[in-house]
Design a protein around this motif. Structure first.
Motif, short mmCIF file in Angstrom:
data_model
loop_
_atom_site.label_atom_id
_atom_site.label_comp_id
_atom_site.label_asym_id
_atom_site.label_seq_id
_atom_site.Cartn_x
_atom_site.Cartn_y
_atom_site.Cartn_z
N ILE A 153 -35.47 -22.62 44.72
CA ILE A 153 -37.55 -22.35 44.69
C ILE A 153 -37.59 -23.70 44.30
N VAL A 154 -38.91 -23.72 44.78
CA VAL A 154 -39.84 -24.54 44.22
C VAL A 154 -41.29 -23.96 43.93
N SER A 155 -41.33 -23.77 42.21
CA SER A 155 -42.38 -22.49 42.28
C SER A 155 -43.68 -22.53 41.75
N GLY A 156 -45.31 -22.24 41.89
CA GLY A 156 -45.50 -22.86 40.35
C GLY A 156 -45.35 -21.24 38.73
N GLY A 157 -44.24 -20.98 39.22
CA GLY A 157 -44.63 -19.32 38.45
C GLY A 157 -43.40 -20.29 37.75
N GLY A 158 -42.82 -19.50 37.08
CA GLY A 158 -42.10 -19.88 35.06
C GLY A 158 -40.61 -20.12 35.97
N ARG A 159 -40.05 -21.42 35.55
CA ARG A 159 -38.87 -21.07 36.01
C ARG A 159 -38.00 -20.43 35.56
#
Lengths: 302, 302
Positions: free
Chosen positions: B166-172
């Protein structure tokens, strides 16, 4: 397994620990949580007479001084150009004694050497270095300066369901090209110090901005950052590894802390400088100390 | 495999690509290099009517306003306290139009909410949120708002030797506690936005310092940082994914770029806002567009 280790307390402690956490019972650790972290310099490979990465950087400084003669009068390019290893070693040694007068320009030059190189070019330059460079006193390529007993240990742990990571104060992008061939550890499991990266024209480039020093208290921070789990096995050799070992020791699960003791002047090097506090902690907190002289049948293998 | 996908151009493109790169021949890609990266919000799970993480944070703001009544007159605590979702949605929408007048205090409050929480406590709070919270309009727990066809795709790729991240703008650290149960992706393969962490008393704590926004050009930087390889498969759904898809497309190896099109008001949501440029790039550059309406037999499964 662990054939390169002498039968003795260090090997026994490792075998006992692995047996307990992989056997149903109160100390059982599920495979997902079997995370092991290893420092690199002085733990997986030889760090004397100077860090391998410093050799790589000195060659880079020499190239820069070749191209730009004006640099030859300025440190650290002057030392690189004239082969003054004493100045370079002194800069690092003085840093650990709190004097950064030479370390500051050295660090600045290291960062400047990373300005705008694509990650592919950077990896290629490192691969090229490792093809040619040899250890200055051991008379073998750096790629053969990894400790055979530690490679055995990596495979032993993996054979028991552990996942092994490198967590090093050294440069992450410097280690990645050789972590696979030398240790069987792929790039995504190499954690280390970094410069910031930048995206441009569909590629990623290094910059001259220091992003993270993966040493001391930075080690548990960075390994959590990357792994998101608290390890149950940690190996190091110096004061910079204390927090990583301490973090691992505070796991709610059984855990093992391993410290490599460099006490073999004949086969490797004999020094405790920079490891004094770590050795004291090992004695106080039950960390396992592996003596190169006594616990390893071989250091570098055949 | 891919039974939740309609037989059509998107599924064909995926099956064809995977066939080519796993078969000996000019397009063969060795298993180590089969790296696939997935955006999360809008790509693996539903991001409307608001980001799931924003729901979590609003509840946190409400708790803070409960404890400290003085906060109830200040945004975003006021909106959280009074349930003014329109203010919160507007803050995000205006940000994407270049107006940060409401986004700035929202961001400041988000960061402040992260001050000094141990990573274990943080994970526990998130797990507790997911146990209770339900999607406001779909009438199901957030943990059942993952897209079944995308979970199928993750398993399909893994079945062919790919490693998925997963590579997301959301919080890791927001995603890690549920990435395993929802997607079968372990914490060490979750890359996202982060606050800085700090080490203290043998534990790691979050801080109120923004460390990295994993969006736009930050995505290829961060994924290289974490993986050290250029992916050959990337999936996203918005303008924030363009650079990640572009970076993947510039691989010397065959690669596939997948964009999820939200065009199904009946089963999910119908919107292209925030994805206009990405859809244009898809049309120009041969990226595969998967229409939720036409390419997915089901959205959330049973």
């Amino acid at each position: 397994m662990l054939d390169t280790w002498t039968n003795g307390p260090a090997k026994s402690a490792i075998v006992d620990f692995v047996g307990r956490v992989t056997t149903e019972g109160p100390d059982y650790v599920e495979p997902d949580a079997r995370v092991a972290v290893f420092d690199n310099d002085g733990t997986l490979w030889c760090e004397k007479p100077m860090y391998v990465q410093l050799d790589f950087l000195i060659r880079r400084f020499r190239e820069q001084a070749e191209t730009d003669p004006a640099l030859r009068d300025t440190q650290p390019y002057k030392a690189a150009w004239t082969g003054d290893l004493a100045w370079l070693g002194g800069a690092v040694a003085k840093h650990y004694q709190g004097d950064d007068s030479d370390f500051a320009p050295l660090t600045a030059a290291i960062l400047a050497a990373h300005q705008e190189i694509s990650v592919d070019e950077h990896a290629a330059a490192i691969a090229e270095f490792f093809e040619a460079a040899r250890h200055p006193t051991l008379g073998r390529p750096y790629t053969e300066c990894g400790y055979s007993p530690m490679v055995d240990l990596l495979r032993y742990l993996e054979g028991h369901g552990f996942t092994c990571y490198i967590v090093s104060g050294g440069g992450r992008d410097f280690m990645r090209p050789i972590s696979g061939p030398m240790y069987g550890i792929p790039p995504e499991r190499v954690v280390g110090s970094t410069v910031s990266l930048v995206y441009r024209d569909a590629n990623v480039y290094t910059t001259a901005d220091l992003q993270f020093v993966d040493d001391g208290p930075g080690k548990p921070v960075r390994l959590w950052d990357r792994i998101g789990r608290r390890p149950v096995f940690a190996a190091g050799n110096s004061n910079g590894d204390i927090e990583m070992l301490e973090f691992t020791a505070s796991s709610a699960r059984p855990s093992l802390q391993l410290l490599i003791l460099h006490d073999d002047a004949e086969r490797e090097f004999d020094y405790t400088s920079g490891a004094e506090t770590a050795l004291q902690r090992a004695a106080n907190d039950g960390w396992i100390v592996a003596s190169i002289k006594n616990d390893w049948k071989t250091v570098f293998g055949a």
